[in-house]
Design an enzyme around this catalytic site. Structure first.
Site, PDB file in Angstrom:
ATOM      1  N   VAL A 109      16.113  42.048  27.919  1.00  0.00           N
ATOM      2  CA  VAL A 109      16.688  42.529  26.665  1.00  0.00           C
ATOM      3  C   VAL A 109      15.878  42.021  25.472  1.00  0.00           C
ATOM      4  O   VAL A 109      15.611  42.767  24.524  1.00  0.00           O
ATOM      5  CB  VAL A 109      18.159  42.098  26.539  1.00  0.00           C
ATOM      6  CG1 VAL A 109      18.668  42.296  25.119  1.00  0.00           C
ATOM      7  CG2 VAL A 109      19.027  42.886  27.517  1.00  0.00           C
ATOM      8  N   GLU A 110      15.469  40.774  25.533  1.00  0.00           N
ATOM      9  CA  GLU A 110      14.801  40.168  24.385  1.00  0.00           C
ATOM     10  C   GLU A 110      13.385  40.700  24.170  1.00  0.00           C
ATOM     11  O   GLU A 110      13.003  41.014  23.035  1.00  0.00           O
ATOM     12  CB  GLU A 110      14.755  38.640  24.551  1.00  0.00           C
ATOM     13  CG  GLU A 110      16.111  37.964  24.487  1.00  0.00           C
ATOM     14  CD  GLU A 110      16.728  38.028  23.095  1.00  0.00           C
ATOM     15  OE1 GLU A 110      15.990  38.277  22.123  1.00  0.00           O
ATOM     16  OE2 GLU A 110      17.950  37.824  22.982  1.00  0.00           O
ATOM     17  N   THR A 111      12.583  40.787  25.241  1.00  0.00           N
ATOM     18  CA  THR A 111      11.155  41.094  25.039  1.00  0.00           C
ATOM     19  C   THR A 111      10.566  42.047  26.076  1.00  0.00           C
ATOM     20  O   THR A 111       9.350  42.222  26.118  1.00  0.00           O
ATOM     21  CB  THR A 111      10.317  39.808  25.058  1.00  0.00           C
ATOM     22  OG1 THR A 111      10.391  39.200  26.365  1.00  0.00           O
ATOM     23  CG2 THR A 111      10.785  38.811  24.004  1.00  0.00           C
ATOM     24  N   TYR A 165      25.781  42.802  22.689  1.00  0.00           N
ATOM     25  CA  TYR A 165      24.663  42.093  23.325  1.00  0.00           C
ATOM     26  C   TYR A 165      25.071  41.528  24.676  1.00  0.00           C
ATOM     27  O   TYR A 165      24.389  41.723  25.685  1.00  0.00           O
ATOM     28  CB  TYR A 165      24.165  40.972  22.416  1.00  0.00           C
ATOM     29  CG  TYR A 165      23.054  40.144  23.020  1.00  0.00           C
ATOM     30  CD1 TYR A 165      21.726  40.532  22.896  1.00  0.00           C
ATOM     31  CD2 TYR A 165      23.331  38.972  23.719  1.00  0.00           C
ATOM     32  CE1 TYR A 165      20.702  39.779  23.453  1.00  0.00           C
ATOM     33  CE2 TYR A 165      22.319  38.212  24.280  1.00  0.00           C
ATOM     34  CZ  TYR A 165      21.009  38.621  24.142  1.00  0.00           C
ATOM     35  OH  TYR A 165      19.995  37.866  24.712  1.00  0.00           O
TER      36      TYR A 165
END
Length: 360
Positions: A147-149, A341
Site C-alpha cells: 500500500v505504501e510504496t 487505510y
C-alpha cells in the site's frame, strides 16, 4: 552590526525566499533560504510568524539536541519552498465525497496483489522471522509495504528537507495548524541524518517527509525502525529485511496482538442501535456479545472478551459498507489514522495470501 533578522519576501519573478542571519560567538552564519524556481502564486504565511517560528525552532533545537543552529540553518539555506507540498495538505477547494469503492480500487488491485506475492516469495525467510518475533502475520507486513510504496517502486520524489521545511515554516492558514508536528519531524530528520550519516540534501521521500519502503516519518525511524539483517545499521531505503522488521515492530509497539481480530465481516446491519454502535468510530469498545444483543450478526467468531468497533465505510451516493474492526484493525490505524487505510491493508493482505495459496 544591525540585529539579524529572518523575513519572508516576494521577488518579482516571483520567488518566495526565507532568509535568516543569526549571529554566533565566532561569526555570522548563513541561515534559512527557502526558495522556489518559477513557482506559481500561492498563499504565503504571515511574515512575523514565519520569522518567529524559524528563529525559535533553530535555537530550541540546538538546546534540546546539541546540533548548532548555525549548522541547521546553513543546511536549510539549501531548502526550496515547495508549493506542491502546501497544496497537498490543503483541504480540497470543492468538498469531495468519501467513497470506499474508489479508495479500495487504488490499493486492492491486481498489480499490488501480484507483486505482493512476488515480494513474499522473494523475502519469505525474513517475513517468517518477523512473524515469529513480532507476532504480525506475513501477509499484513507485505500489504503495508504494498500500500505504501508498491514494494519500493514509489518511495517519493520530494527532497525531505524541502518538504519538511516548507510544512514547518510555511504551513497553510485556514486549517488546523500542524506546523509544530512538522517542526518536530524536521528536527528528527536532522538527528536521523547525523545518526545514519545521511546527506540531508540527498534524502528523498513523500510530500509529507515519509521515507523508505514502509514510508516511515523521521521520528518513526528513530523510535521504531530495527536492524533486521543485523549488519549494524538500519537502512529502510534498500534493505528489505530492515523494512520488514521495522513495519512489524511498529505494529507490535502500537498494539498488534497475536490472535486478536483484524477486520471482521458482518451481515448488513438492520438495527436501530447502529448510531450508538458507530459513535466510538475506530476505537474498540464493544464485545461480540454486546454487538449481538444490539442486533449485529458477525460472519466470523472473535474472542469472547475482545473489544470491537463498528466501522462505516461511505460509498458516495450508494449505501455504505460496514465492517467490524478488532484490536489489530485499530493497530493498523496507528500507521495511518484512517479506517479506509486499515481496511485496505487488511483486505489486500487477505487477497495476497489467497493468491499465494492458490499458486502452491
Amino acid at each position: 552590526m544591525p540585529a539579524p533578522s529572518i523575513a519572508w519576501s516576494r521577488w518579482t519573478n516571483p520567488l518566495i525566499v526565507l532568509t535568516a542571519l543569526i549571529s554566533t560567538q565566532a561569526a555570522v552564519a548563513q541561515a534559512v533560504n527557502i526558495q522556489t524556481e518559477n513557482a506559481p502564486q500561492v498563499e504565503q504565511p504571515n511574515a512575523p510568524n514565519a520569522e518567529d517560528k524559524a528563529r525559535q525552532w533553530a535555537m530550541q533545537f540546538e538546546k534540546s539536541q546539541g546540533i548548532p543552529a548555525s549548522y541547521t540553518l546553513k543546511v536549510l539555506s539549501e531548502a526550496k519552498y515547495q508549493p506542491k507540498v502546501v497544496e497537498a495538505v490543503k483541504p480540497p477547494k470543492t468538498p469531495t465525497v468519501k467513497n470506499w469503492d474508489v479508495y479500495r480500487s487504488r490499493f486492492v488491485e491486481p498489480i499490488r496483489i501480484r507483486k505482493g506475492v512476488r515480494f513474499w516469495l522473494d523475502n519469505e525467510e525474513a517475513l517468517k522471522k518477523a512473524e515469529a518475533q513480532y507476532g504480525v502475520p506475513q501477509e499484513v507486513i507485505v500489504a503495508i509495504i504494498g500500500v505504501e510504496t508498491i514494494y519500493g517502486e514509489h518511495t517519493g520524489n520530494f527532497r525531505v528537507l524541502d518538504a519538511l521545511s516548507t510544512l514547518a515554516f510555511a504551513y497553510p492558514s485556514g486549517q488546523k495548524d500542524r506546523s509544530g508536528f512538522f517542526q518536530d519531524e524536521l528536527g528528527a530528520f536532522f538527528v536521523l541524518c547525523k545518526k545514519m550519516n545521511l546527506d540531508p540534501l540527498d534524502v528523498k521521500g513523500s510530500y509529507a517527509g515519509a521515507v523508505g519502503l514502509g514510508q516511515f516519518m523521521p521520528s518513526s525511524w528513530l523510535n521504531f525502525a530495527v536492524d533486521g539483517n543485523s549488519d549494524g545499521t538500519i537502512d529502510l531505503f534498500h534493505s528489505r529485511k530492515d523494512a520488514i522488521d521495522s513495519v512489524a515492530n511498529f505494529l507490535k509497539v502500537h498494539g498488534w496482538q497475536t490472535g486478536k481480530a483484524g477486520r471482521v465481516l458482518l451481515e448488513p446491519p438492520a438495527t436501530p442501535n447502529l448510531p450508538e454502535l458507530l459513535a466510538p468510530d475506530i476505537l474498540p469498545t464493544f464485545t461480540a456479545q454486546t454487538l449481538a444483543d444490539k442486533g449485529l450478526v458477525l460472519k466470523t467468531p472473535t474472542q469472547a472478551d475482545e473489544l470491537l468497533a463498528v466501522v462505516e465505510l461511505p460509498r458516495g451516493e450508494d449505501s455504505p459498507t460496514y465492517v467490524v474492526g478488532g484490536q489489530n484493525f485499530y493497530a493498523v490505524t496507528r500507521y495511518n489514522r484512517s479506517a479506509f487505510y486499515a481496511n485496505a491493508v487488511l483486505e489486500l493482505a487477505e487477497a495476497v495470501a489467497l493468491r499465494k495459496k492458490l499458486m502452491q
